[in-house]
Design a protein around this motif. Structure first.
Motif, PDB file in Angstrom:
ATOM      1  N   VAL A  61       0.920  -1.188  -0.141  1.00 21.99           N
ATOM      2  CA  VAL A  61       0.104   0.052  -0.153  1.00 21.99           C
ATOM      3  C   VAL A  61       0.765   1.275  -0.085  1.00 21.99           C
ATOM      4  CG1 VAL A  61      -1.716   1.255   1.355  1.00 21.99           C
ATOM      5  CG2 VAL A  61      -1.840  -1.099   1.120  1.00 21.99           C
ATOM      6  N   GLY A  62       0.618   2.145  -0.911  1.00 20.40           N
ATOM      7  CA  GLY A  62       1.325   3.513  -1.022  1.00 20.40           C
ATOM      8  C   GLY A  62       2.340   3.492  -2.202  1.00 20.40           C
ATOM      9  N   ASP A  63       2.849   2.130  -2.634  1.00 20.04           N
ATOM     10  CA  ASP A  63       3.788   1.984  -3.680  1.00 20.04           C
ATOM     11  C   ASP A  63       3.237   2.685  -5.067  1.00 20.04           C
ATOM     12  OD1 ASP A  63       5.347   0.708  -2.092  1.00 20.04           O
ATOM     13  OD2 ASP A  63       4.983  -1.514  -3.128  1.00 20.04           O
ATOM     14  N   HIS A  64       4.073   3.196  -5.848  1.00 20.82           N
ATOM     15  CA  HIS A  64       3.614   3.864  -7.068  1.00 20.82           C
ATOM     16  C   HIS A  64       3.858   2.719  -8.323  1.00 20.82           C
ATOM     17  CE1 HIS A  64       4.204   8.131  -5.845  1.00 20.82           C
ATOM     18  NE2 HIS A  64       3.915   7.525  -4.835  1.00 20.82           N
ATOM     19  N   ILE A  65       3.071   2.824  -9.295  1.00 21.72           N
ATOM     20  CA  ILE A  65       2.840   2.208 -10.413  1.00 21.72           C
ATOM     21  C   ILE A  65       3.475   2.666 -11.558  1.00 21.72           C
ATOM     22  CG2 ILE A  65       1.376   0.670 -11.758  1.00 21.72           C
ATOM     23  CD1 ILE A  65      -0.814   0.751  -9.651  1.00 21.72           C
ATOM     24  N   LEU A  66       4.483   2.281 -12.134  1.00 20.88           N
ATOM     25  CA  LEU A  66       5.203   2.925 -13.374  1.00 20.88           C
ATOM     26  C   LEU A  66       4.843   2.091 -14.578  1.00 20.88           C
ATOM     27  CD1 LEU A  66       8.622   3.738 -11.640  1.00 20.88           C
ATOM     28  CD2 LEU A  66       6.290   5.024 -11.766  1.00 20.88           C
ATOM     29  N   LEU A  67       5.035   2.564 -15.587  1.00 21.90           N
ATOM     30  CA  LEU A  67       4.631   1.857 -16.840  1.00 21.90           C
ATOM     31  C   LEU A  67       5.788   2.445 -17.707  1.00 21.90           C
ATOM     32  CD1 LEU A  67       2.975   0.014 -18.902  1.00 21.90           C
ATOM     33  CD2 LEU A  67       1.590   2.099 -19.306  1.00 21.90           C
ATOM     34  N   SER A  68       6.379   1.500 -18.625  1.00 19.78           N
ATOM     35  CA  SER A  68       7.564   1.900 -19.355  1.00 19.78           C
ATOM     36  C   SER A  68       7.066   2.773 -20.860  1.00 19.78           C
ATOM     37  CB  SER A  68       8.367   0.792 -19.707  1.00 19.78           C
ATOM     38  OG  SER A  68       7.787  -0.011 -20.418  1.00 19.78           O
ATOM     39  N   GLY A  69       5.967   2.815 -21.159  1.00 22.03           N
ATOM     40  CA  GLY A  69       5.472   3.418 -22.433  1.00 22.03           C
ATOM     41  C   GLY A  69       4.164   3.131 -22.973  1.00 22.03           C
ATOM     42  N   ARG A  70       4.017   3.402 -24.257  1.00 20.99           N
ATOM     43  CA  ARG A  70       2.492   3.282 -24.513  1.00 20.99           C
ATOM     44  C   ARG A  70       2.144   1.688 -24.640  1.00 20.99           C
ATOM     45  NH1 ARG A  70       3.103   6.102 -30.531  1.00 20.99           N
ATOM     46  NH2 ARG A  70       3.761   4.262 -30.961  1.00 20.99           N
ATOM     47  N   ILE A  71       0.787   1.741 -24.531  1.00 15.47           N
ATOM     48  CA  ILE A  71       0.324   0.251 -24.450  1.00 15.47           C
ATOM     49  C   ILE A  71      -0.306  -0.136 -25.720  1.00 15.47           C
ATOM     50  CG2 ILE A  71       0.165   0.304 -21.922  1.00 15.47           C
ATOM     51  CD1 ILE A  71      -3.138   0.972 -22.336  1.00 15.47           C
ATOM     52  N   LEU A 120      -5.648   3.494 -10.805  1.00 18.10           N
ATOM     53  CA  LEU A 120      -5.024   3.946 -11.815  1.00 18.10           C
ATOM     54  C   LEU A 120      -5.640   5.522 -12.130  1.00 18.10           C
ATOM     55  CD1 LEU A 120      -5.074   1.101 -13.866  1.00 18.10           C
ATOM     56  CD2 LEU A 120      -3.497   1.706 -12.237  1.00 18.10           C
ATOM     57  N   GLN A 121      -5.012   6.429 -13.073  1.00 15.33           N
ATOM     58  CA  GLN A 121      -5.247   7.559 -13.728  1.00 15.33           C
ATOM     59  C   GLN A 121      -5.379   7.301 -15.127  1.00 15.33           C
ATOM     60  OE1 GLN A 121      -6.459  10.209 -11.849  1.00 15.33           O
ATOM     61  NE2 GLN A 121      -5.908   8.941  -9.940  1.00 15.33           N
ATOM     62  N   GLU A 122      -6.508   7.334 -15.578  1.00 15.12           N
ATOM     63  CA  GLU A 122      -6.590   7.182 -17.150  1.00 15.12           C
ATOM     64  C   GLU A 122      -5.789   8.241 -17.983  1.00 15.12           C
ATOM     65  OE1 GLU A 122     -10.167   6.309 -20.305  1.00 15.12           O
ATOM     66  OE2 GLU A 122     -10.597   7.580 -19.014  1.00 15.12           O
ATOM     67  N   ARG A 123      -5.722   9.646 -17.518  1.00 12.50           N
ATOM     68  CA  ARG A 123      -4.995  10.534 -18.420  1.00 12.50           C
ATOM     69  C   ARG A 123      -3.527  10.325 -18.382  1.00 12.50           C
ATOM     70  NH1 ARG A 123      -7.865  14.940 -20.050  1.00 12.50           N
ATOM     71  NH2 ARG A 123      -9.837  15.253 -19.072  1.00 12.50           N
ATOM     72  N   ALA A 124      -3.115   9.435 -17.395  1.00 11.84           N
ATOM     73  CA  ALA A 124      -1.533   9.173 -17.082  1.00 11.84           C
ATOM     74  C   ALA A 124      -0.970   8.050 -17.982  1.00 11.84           C
ATOM     75  CB  ALA A 124      -1.144   9.096 -15.786  1.00 11.84           C
ATOM     76  N   ILE A 125      -1.984   7.199 -18.615  1.00 12.07           N
ATOM     77  CA  ILE A 125      -1.662   6.042 -19.328  1.00 12.07           C
ATOM     78  C   ILE A 125      -1.299   6.318 -20.884  1.00 12.07           C
ATOM     79  CG2 ILE A 125      -2.358   3.797 -19.936  1.00 12.07           C
ATOM     80  CD1 ILE A 125      -4.231   3.574 -17.517  1.00 12.07           C
ATOM     81  N   LEU A 144      -6.589  -1.184 -22.707  1.00 10.11           N
ATOM     82  CA  LEU A 144      -6.043  -1.674 -21.477  1.00 10.11           C
ATOM     83  C   LEU A 144      -5.862  -3.178 -21.446  1.00 10.11           C
ATOM     84  CD1 LEU A 144      -8.168   0.478 -18.866  1.00 10.11           C
ATOM     85  CD2 LEU A 144      -5.980   0.663 -19.470  1.00 10.11           C
ATOM     86  N   TYR A 145      -6.658  -3.988 -22.455  1.00 13.83           N
ATOM     87  CA  TYR A 145      -6.802  -5.265 -22.345  1.00 13.83           C
ATOM     88  C   TYR A 145      -5.839  -5.953 -23.596  1.00 13.83           C
ATOM     89  CZ  TYR A 145     -10.403  -5.122 -18.914  1.00 13.83           C
ATOM     90  OH  TYR A 145     -11.059  -4.621 -17.696  1.00 13.83           O
ATOM     91  N   VAL A 146      -5.094  -4.722 -24.237  1.00 18.21           N
ATOM     92  CA  VAL A 146      -4.508  -5.334 -25.341  1.00 18.21           C
ATOM     93  C   VAL A 146      -2.983  -5.699 -25.187  1.00 18.21           C
ATOM     94  CG1 VAL A 146      -3.839  -4.393 -27.819  1.00 18.21           C
ATOM     95  CG2 VAL A 146      -6.029  -4.038 -27.033  1.00 18.21           C
ATOM     96  N   ALA A 147      -2.566  -6.757 -25.881  1.00 22.84           N
ATOM     97  CA  ALA A 147      -1.255  -7.367 -25.423  1.00 22.84           C
ATOM     98  C   ALA A 147      -0.050  -6.244 -25.662  1.00 22.84           C
ATOM     99  CB  ALA A 147      -1.105  -8.718 -26.150  1.00 22.84           C
ATOM    100  N   ASN A 148       1.037  -6.404 -24.940  1.00 22.94           N
ATOM    101  CA  ASN A 148       2.262  -5.785 -25.297  1.00 22.94           C
ATOM    102  C   ASN A 148       2.988  -6.659 -25.160  1.00 22.94           C
ATOM    103  OD1 ASN A 148       0.955  -2.866 -24.860  1.00 22.94           O
ATOM    104  ND2 ASN A 148       0.531  -4.178 -23.154  1.00 22.94           N
ATOM    105  N   GLU A 149       4.413  -6.192 -26.102  1.00 19.79           N
ATOM    106  CA  GLU A 149       5.649  -7.304 -26.089  1.00 19.79           C
ATOM    107  C   GLU A 149       6.936  -6.573 -25.671  1.00 19.79           C
ATOM    108  OE1 GLU A 149       5.779 -10.705 -25.703  1.00 19.79           O
ATOM    109  OE2 GLU A 149       3.864 -10.993 -26.347  1.00 19.79           O
ATOM    110  N   GLN A 186       9.070   6.682 -23.008  1.00 15.97           N
ATOM    111  CA  GLN A 186       7.649   7.273 -22.699  1.00 15.97           C
ATOM    112  C   GLN A 186       7.001   6.922 -21.483  1.00 15.97           C
ATOM    113  OE1 GLN A 186       5.992   5.905 -26.508  1.00 15.97           O
ATOM    114  NE2 GLN A 186       6.112   8.194 -27.166  1.00 15.97           N
ATOM    115  N   ALA A 187       8.025   6.424 -20.466  1.00 13.51           N
ATOM    116  CA  ALA A 187       7.533   5.981 -19.189  1.00 13.51           C
ATOM    117  C   ALA A 187       6.732   7.002 -18.424  1.00 13.51           C
ATOM    118  CB  ALA A 187       8.656   5.386 -18.314  1.00 13.51           C
ATOM    119  N   ALA A 188       5.764   6.354 -17.614  1.00 17.63           N
ATOM    120  CA  ALA A 188       4.788   7.194 -16.913  1.00 17.63           C
ATOM    121  C   ALA A 188       4.345   6.556 -15.580  1.00 17.63           C
ATOM    122  CB  ALA A 188       3.570   7.651 -17.681  1.00 17.63           C
TER     123      ALA A 188
END
Length: 348
Positions: free
Chosen positions: A175-185, A254-259, A277-282, A309-311
């Motif tokens: 709890v409290g951890d931040h979620i990072l994403l490396s780029g466009r999905i 999550l924050q939609e605008r940030a994805i 949000l449900y489409v595969a990434n590789e 493009q990480a966010a």
């Protein structure tokens, strides 16, 4: 009855076809290995010619991952089943916090498959392996009757070593951890789907397939305490986050605008009635990190070509139901639930 093959002649890589003898373990099988697989993957382990590879192991905890690849079509914008097979298994090893060391590959090929096409796939695998500096050191080939294999299926297995002090697990989100994403999905899944559907988009979509282990190593140098790493492949970002929430016994907001979602992917999803949000990434990863480490890790990701493009897309919350929720672009809130089925078949 087919004509008897002259095994003293080289494989006809322009017009030749796979037949059942190529998987029978005899002279034709040896010729396929010696003239196609061997030169492509050439390394000291394969040169030994054994059924198993003997290799040195570094100190640390070992990681093993295996993955079957059945993508259709075999070639798509930005990649093919060959490089995908290499990248997918390297990434599975890397998401455990490990340094990938070696790969093994097994091919199930349909009778009548063109040798020229197989050669393209093997060359792509070999190139991806060399670029990643993770060699293919063992393999196997089987041939199945025509109309029983859909071209070629590839299974890859990878081994790696987790450095001392690294503890990455789907159970380590707090709890409290931040979620990072490396780029466009969504790039990989929609590249496959647009290819299948013959969609002509103003913004072309290319698969994001890539090996992520060097990005992971960069992140771990900055923060060895990263709790969770996950590549959101089949089922996409939503499925990966639901898996982690359940494993760790937490919720997520999550924050939609940030994805980040590319314009082409957004347009194609709207046209086909799909949710990115449900489409595969590789070639993307999720990192869940302590709040004090979020900005340094994010900066390190953005400094790497595969994380430009990480966010930061959300935080881990306390939730006894383990829901993944999202604040929408319009200020509302929705539950990002599991899919009940498969949104896009045969994408990896």
């Amino acid at each position: 009855m087919s004509a008897k093959r002259d095994y003293h002649r080289p494989l006809d890589m322009r017009h030749g076809l796979i037949d059942m003898t190529h998987g029978a373990g005899g002279r034709a099988s040896a010729q396929l290995v010696e003239e196609l697989f061997g030169p492509a993957f050439d390394n000291p382990w394969l040169a030994e010619g054994h059924d198993a590879a003997c290799f040195a192991a570094e100190r640390g905890r070992m990681v093993l991952a295996t993955d079957a690849h059945v993508v259709s079509p075999l070639f798509f914008p930005g990649g093919d089943i060959g490089c995908l097979a290499v990248h997918g298994t390297i990434n599975d090893v890397a998401m455990a916090g490990a340094k990938p060391m070696y790969l093994a590959a097994s091919f199930v090929i349909e009778e009548g498959f063109a040798l020229a096409t197989l050669g393209r796939i093997v060359a792509s695998m070999a190139s991806a392996s060399r670029q990643a500096r993770v060699p293919v050191i063992a393999g196997d080939t089987k041939v199945v009757e025509k109309n029983k294999g859909d071209g070629v299926f590839i299974t890859t297995t990878g081994v790696g070593v987790v450095p001392e002090g690294v503890q990455v697990s789907g159970r380590r989100a707090r709890v409290g951890d931040h979620i990072l994403l490396s780029g466009r999905i969504g790039d990989h899944g929609m590249a496959i789907m647009s290819c299948r559907q013959g969609l002509e988009l103003q913004t072309p979509i290319r698969s994001d397939t890539a090996a992520l282990h060097e990005l992971v190593a960069t992140m771990l140098q900055v923060c060895p305490r990263i709790g969770v790493l996950r590549d959101p492949t089949r089922g996409g970002l939503a499925t990966a986050l639901n898996e982690i929430a359940r494993q760790s016994g937490v919720g997520m907001m999550l924050q939609e605008r940030a994805i980040p979602v590319g314009a082409g992917v957004q347009a194609a999803c709207e046209l086909l009635g799909l949710d990115p949000l449900y489409v595969a990434n590789e070639g993307k990863l999720i990192a869940i990190v302590p709040p004090t480490e979020a900005q340094p890790v994010l900066d390190a990701m953005r400094a790497h070509p595969l994380g430009a493009q990480a966010a930061e897309i959300g935080i881990v919350t306390e939730d006894q139901h383990h829901f993944v929720q999202m604040t929408t672009a319009f200020g509302g809130r929705r539950v990002v639930d599991w899919l009940s089925g498969e949104q896009l078949p045969r994408i990896c």
